[in-house]
Write a protein that holds these residues in place. Sequence first.
Motif: not given
Length: 129
Positions: A70-77, A85-89
């Motif tokens: 979840a933290i990586w999702e915040i950083v990626g977004a 960001s789309r591919w990281l999501t």
Amino acid sequence: MLLIVAAAAFGPGAVKGVGLGIGSAGCSISLLFVAILVHHRRMDGDPEVRLFGRALGLWSILAGAMASLAIWEIVGAAAFDPGVSRWLTLANGLMIAALACAGMYALVVCTERIVHVLEIVERPPRELA
């Protein structure tokens, strides 16, 4: 599932917003579970993983991994370009789904067998006992 569907169906800008929102909510909920599990006494039979001579609770490991994602999702977004960001999501959504499957498998395998198994035993007749 929403992260995977958003990455496939929405535009890069919308995926960035969805990823940031879901990442923030997932991070807060996962950290709440970690905090609860830190102060929870583990009973005998609770699933655990032994690493370097220490026993770590399986549910704590899964909650910590979910918080990390979840933290990586915040950083990626927040930090990356919307196209990246789309591919990281999408990748984060797939990893969260894999952790959810691992948690479901652990729940099914590690639940006490007394709940799932009933054993019928023949008793000898009263005359022989």
